[in-house]
Design a protein around this motif. Structure first.
Motif, PDB file in Angstrom:
ATOM      1  N   ARG A  32       0.702  -1.372   0.103  1.00 47.65           N
ATOM      2  CA  ARG A  32      -0.184  -0.086   0.088  1.00 47.65           C
ATOM      3  C   ARG A  32       0.840   1.219  -0.017  1.00 47.65           C
ATOM      4  NH1 ARG A  32      -1.887  -0.558   6.314  1.00 47.65           N
ATOM      5  NH2 ARG A  32      -1.606  -2.881   5.649  1.00 47.65           N
ATOM      6  N   ASP A  33       2.150   1.355   0.625  1.00 43.94           N
ATOM      7  CA  ASP A  33       2.841   2.403   0.691  1.00 43.94           C
ATOM      8  C   ASP A  33       3.685   2.768  -0.731  1.00 43.94           C
ATOM      9  OD1 ASP A  33       2.099   3.060   3.177  1.00 43.94           O
ATOM     10  OD2 ASP A  33       3.284   2.003   4.293  1.00 43.94           O
ATOM     11  N   VAL A  34       3.620   1.763  -1.547  1.00 48.43           N
ATOM     12  CA  VAL A  34       4.383   1.724  -2.820  1.00 48.43           C
ATOM     13  C   VAL A  34       3.649   2.485  -4.155  1.00 48.43           C
ATOM     14  CG1 VAL A  34       5.432   0.598  -4.525  1.00 48.43           C
ATOM     15  CG2 VAL A  34       5.871   0.209  -2.534  1.00 48.43           C
ATOM     16  N   SER A  35       3.938   3.740  -4.609  1.00 45.30           N
ATOM     17  CA  SER A  35       3.084   4.057  -5.715  1.00 45.30           C
ATOM     18  C   SER A  35       3.022   3.125  -6.900  1.00 45.30           C
ATOM     19  CB  SER A  35       3.736   5.507  -5.866  1.00 45.30           C
ATOM     20  OG  SER A  35       3.357   6.078  -7.053  1.00 45.30           O
ATOM     21  N   MET A  36       2.030   3.127  -7.496  1.00 44.82           N
ATOM     22  CA  MET A  36       1.915   2.369  -8.614  1.00 44.82           C
ATOM     23  C   MET A  36       2.624   2.950  -9.940  1.00 44.82           C
ATOM     24  SD  MET A  36       0.811  -0.397 -10.534  1.00 44.82           S
ATOM     25  CE  MET A  36      -0.612  -1.103  -9.722  1.00 44.82           C
ATOM     26  N   THR A  37       2.350   4.328  -9.658  1.00 42.13           N
ATOM     27  CA  THR A  37       3.077   5.425 -10.798  1.00 42.13           C
ATOM     28  C   THR A  37       4.684   4.912 -10.836  1.00 42.13           C
ATOM     29  OG1 THR A  37       1.184   6.869 -10.766  1.00 42.13           O
ATOM     30  CG2 THR A  37       3.378   7.590 -11.857  1.00 42.13           C
ATOM     31  N   TRP A  38       4.964   4.765  -9.708  1.00 39.21           N
ATOM     32  CA  TRP A  38       6.670   4.652  -9.442  1.00 39.21           C
ATOM     33  C   TRP A  38       6.973   3.374  -9.933  1.00 39.21           C
ATOM     34  CZ3 TRP A  38       9.108   0.961  -6.664  1.00 39.21           C
ATOM     35  CH2 TRP A  38      10.326   1.124  -6.706  1.00 39.21           C
ATOM     36  N   LYS A  79       1.964  -5.231  -5.735  1.00 43.13           N
ATOM     37  CA  LYS A  79       1.392  -3.865  -5.787  1.00 43.13           C
ATOM     38  C   LYS A  79       0.184  -4.220  -6.559  1.00 43.13           C
ATOM     39  CE  LYS A  79       0.199   0.341  -5.406  1.00 43.13           C
ATOM     40  NZ  LYS A  79      -0.122   0.826  -4.185  1.00 43.13           N
ATOM     41  N   ARG A  83      -3.403  -4.305  -4.799  1.00 38.00           N
ATOM     42  CA  ARG A  83      -4.408  -3.167  -5.273  1.00 38.00           C
ATOM     43  C   ARG A  83      -5.785  -3.959  -5.294  1.00 38.00           C
ATOM     44  NH1 ARG A  83      -3.074   0.725 -10.251  1.00 38.00           N
ATOM     45  NH2 ARG A  83      -4.892   2.391  -9.530  1.00 38.00           N
TER      46      ARG A  83
END
Length: 88
Positions: A32-38, A79, A83
Motif C-alpha cells: 500500500r505504501d508503494v506508488s503504482m506510478t513509481w 502491488k 491493489r
C-alpha cells in the motif's frame, strides 16, 4: 577495465537497493505504501536501460538491469495483487 569495474559497482549498489523492499513486500504481502506510478515507470525505465545495455553489449548494464527488473516485477506483482485485494 576501470570503466567496467565502475559499472559493476554502480550496478550492484543500485540493484541491491531494491532487494530489501522486494523482500519486505513478499514477507508482509502488502504494497500500500508503494506508488503504482513509481513501480510502473521504474519498471519501464529499467527495461529501457536493459535494452540500451543489450544494444551497447555492456555486461554491467545488462546484468544489473536484468536483476533489477526481476526485483521490480516482484514489487509490481505484489502491488497489483494488493491493489486488487484492497479495492482501491
Amino acid at each position: 577495465m576501470e570503466t567496467e569495474l565502475l559499472g559493476y559497482v554502480a550496478g550492484i549498489l543500485t540493484t541491491f537497493a531494491f532487494l530489501p523492499q522486494a523482500l519486505r513486500m513478499i514477507r508482509t504481502r502488502q504494497a500500500r505504501d508503494v506508488s503504482m506510478t513509481w513501480a510502473a515507470s521504474m519498471t519501464a525505465g529499467v527495461f529501457l536501460w536493459f535494452c540500451y545495455g543489450m544494444l551497447k553489449h555492456s555486461v554491467p548494464l545488462i546484468s544489473a538491469n536484468i536483476v533489477t527488473l526481476l526485483l521490480l516485477f516482484v514489487i509490481l506483482f505484489v502491488k497489483i495483487r494488493d491493489r486488487g485485494n484492497s479495492g482501491s
